[in-house]
Design an enzyme around this catalytic site. Sequence first.
Site, short mmCIF file in Angstrom:
data_model
loop_
_atom_site.label_atom_id
_atom_site.label_comp_id
_atom_site.label_asym_id
_atom_site.label_seq_id
_atom_site.Cartn_x
_atom_site.Cartn_y
_atom_site.Cartn_z
N ASP A 1 17.74 10.98 -61.30
CA ASP A 1 19.03 10.80 -60.62
C ASP A 1 19.42 9.34 -60.45
O ASP A 1 20.11 8.98 -59.49
CB ASP A 1 19.03 11.51 -59.25
CG ASP A 1 18.70 12.98 -59.39
OD1 ASP A 1 19.04 13.56 -60.43
OD2 ASP A 1 18.11 13.54 -58.46
N GLN B 1 15.27 13.22 -66.16
CA GLN B 1 14.30 12.94 -65.10
C GLN B 1 14.04 11.43 -65.03
O GLN B 1 14.93 10.67 -65.33
CB GLN B 1 13.00 13.75 -65.31
CG GLN B 1 13.15 15.25 -65.08
CD GLN B 1 13.76 15.99 -66.25
OE1 GLN B 1 13.29 15.90 -67.36
NE2 GLN B 1 14.82 16.72 -66.01
N GLY C 1 20.44 17.08 -64.09
CA GLY C 1 21.84 17.17 -63.67
C GLY C 1 22.41 15.78 -63.83
O GLY C 1 22.09 14.89 -63.05
N HIS C 2 23.18 15.57 -64.87
CA HIS C 2 23.70 14.22 -65.17
C HIS C 2 25.20 14.19 -64.87
O HIS C 2 25.98 14.88 -65.53
CB HIS C 2 23.43 13.86 -66.64
CG HIS C 2 21.96 13.71 -66.93
ND1 HIS C 2 21.48 13.31 -68.14
CD2 HIS C 2 20.88 13.87 -66.14
CE1 HIS C 2 20.15 13.24 -68.09
NE2 HIS C 2 19.76 13.60 -66.88
N LYS D 1 21.90 8.13 -64.90
CA LYS D 1 21.82 8.09 -66.37
C LYS D 1 23.11 8.63 -67.01
O LYS D 1 23.63 8.04 -67.95
CB LYS D 1 20.61 8.93 -66.85
CG LYS D 1 19.27 8.39 -66.33
CD LYS D 1 18.11 9.29 -66.71
CE LYS D 1 18.08 10.63 -66.01
NZ LYS D 1 17.85 10.57 -64.56
#
Length: 420
Positions: free
Chosen positions: A13, A222, A40-41, A16
């Site tokens: 988080d 990650q 979750g980007h 990215k």
Amino acid sequence: MNIDILLGLQWGDEGKGKIVDAISPEYDIIARFQGGPNAGHSLEFNNVKHVLHLIPSGIFHPEKLNIIGNGVVIDPAVFRKEIENLGPPVDELARRLVISARANLILPGHRILDAAYECSKGVSKIGSTLKGIGPAYTDKAARNGLRAGEILRKDFRDLYDQHLKRHLAVLKNYDHTFDLGEFEAGWFEGIELMKRFRIVNTEYLINSLLSKGRKLLAEGAQGTMLDVDFGSYPFVTSSNTISAGACTGLGVPPGRIGGVFGIFKAYCTRVGSGPFPTELKDPTGDLLREKGHEFGATTGRPRRCGWLDLPALKYAIMINGVTRLLMTKSDVLSGFDTIRICVSYLADGKECTEIPFDNAPVEPVYKEMPGWKEDISGIRNYDDLPDNLKKYINFIEDQAGLPVTMVSVGPDREETIFRK
Ligand code: GDP
Ligand code: IMO
Ligand code: MG
């Protein structure tokens, strides 16, 4: 050397998605190499926020080729939801996105097993996103996986049933109730949608494009401290999140790698269990969470927050061979009188700077630096940043031995300062 890798140096988080989207115009190909729907980007432009889980963060640039590499584990149900919510029509997205035939699938049984394993761990839960990541990579390594290329086989349903039988046999050992139908419906619809995309040996495609001089950006998921080998095992994910993972996860030789862009938040966050030496379980931690909107992009869970951890950052730089640093969420630190930065640890009363392999407890040793009050989200030139923020950045650069070449001051694509 036409591959650059952008990866997280902390516990995920780091921002990215935002940065991959912002720098995509410099590349021809954007490729995910590991992880899956646990990621979750988030990225934002034109006042709209998008959250991507499986799809590379270059997807909103119509002329770019996006690739889901062989190292990724794909849940067809998540894939379908994501494709349908993205905006552009499916045929257009199928032009922009290619899937590796070698990428392993996350099956409904993997999702159920993930939950069963996690429940059985009691107090030592990992805090998994429960997306089936661990069981899918376990089956891959055990040579029991079902791969994307196989969905085109006539006997695919038989293959699926064999895998399901195996998973159900394991689940008999756990006191875990589940509704298989709930998982299967969306999954098979996802399989049908995947068939509309090109599923190919992406290693050939990528290497032939690289030979023609095309540039590829490898997008990590990650973060280094969640790497299955170098993170705080067992409180990690099940893939190699580090730069080496880009080679195995895309089928590219190390000699092709140029830049390794290490991205970090100006402070630290972690979701799920595991060591976090600089964690603030106090009003300052709450303030960081509130100001930084630190809630998981995949699960919505509140993120644990704390000060920047330099020993962990230096470790991540070492393991990844980082060539430049990118700092995000600098704006969140505005308003603090004093900012703390962990420079070493105390372990059993002795100073140390190594990350213990066994998660032995360590106490952070802090340096204090004066904060700044200005709202910096509108600033676009590095020189215009508050002096105390520049001093904070200089200190990190001195300690890390690397330049911070980009400073992010907000979630939007435009809220990015590239340093000349
Ligand atoms: P990722 O998993 O590394 O892509 O990061 P996430 O998207 O899970 O979490 C980063 C969060 O911070 C998202 O909500 C982003 O929109 C947001 N974000 C990214 N960069 C910045 C920044 O510089 N400032 C602020 N305030 N938010 C940011
Ligand atoms: P992005 O790509 C933050 C964490 C989970 C849990 C551990 C194992 O958005 O940075 P898993 O689902 O892999 O079995 O979970 O890893 N985790 C993440 N934390 N960002 C992520 O991805 C994460 N993906 C997994 O919270 O502690
Ligand atoms: Mg995330």
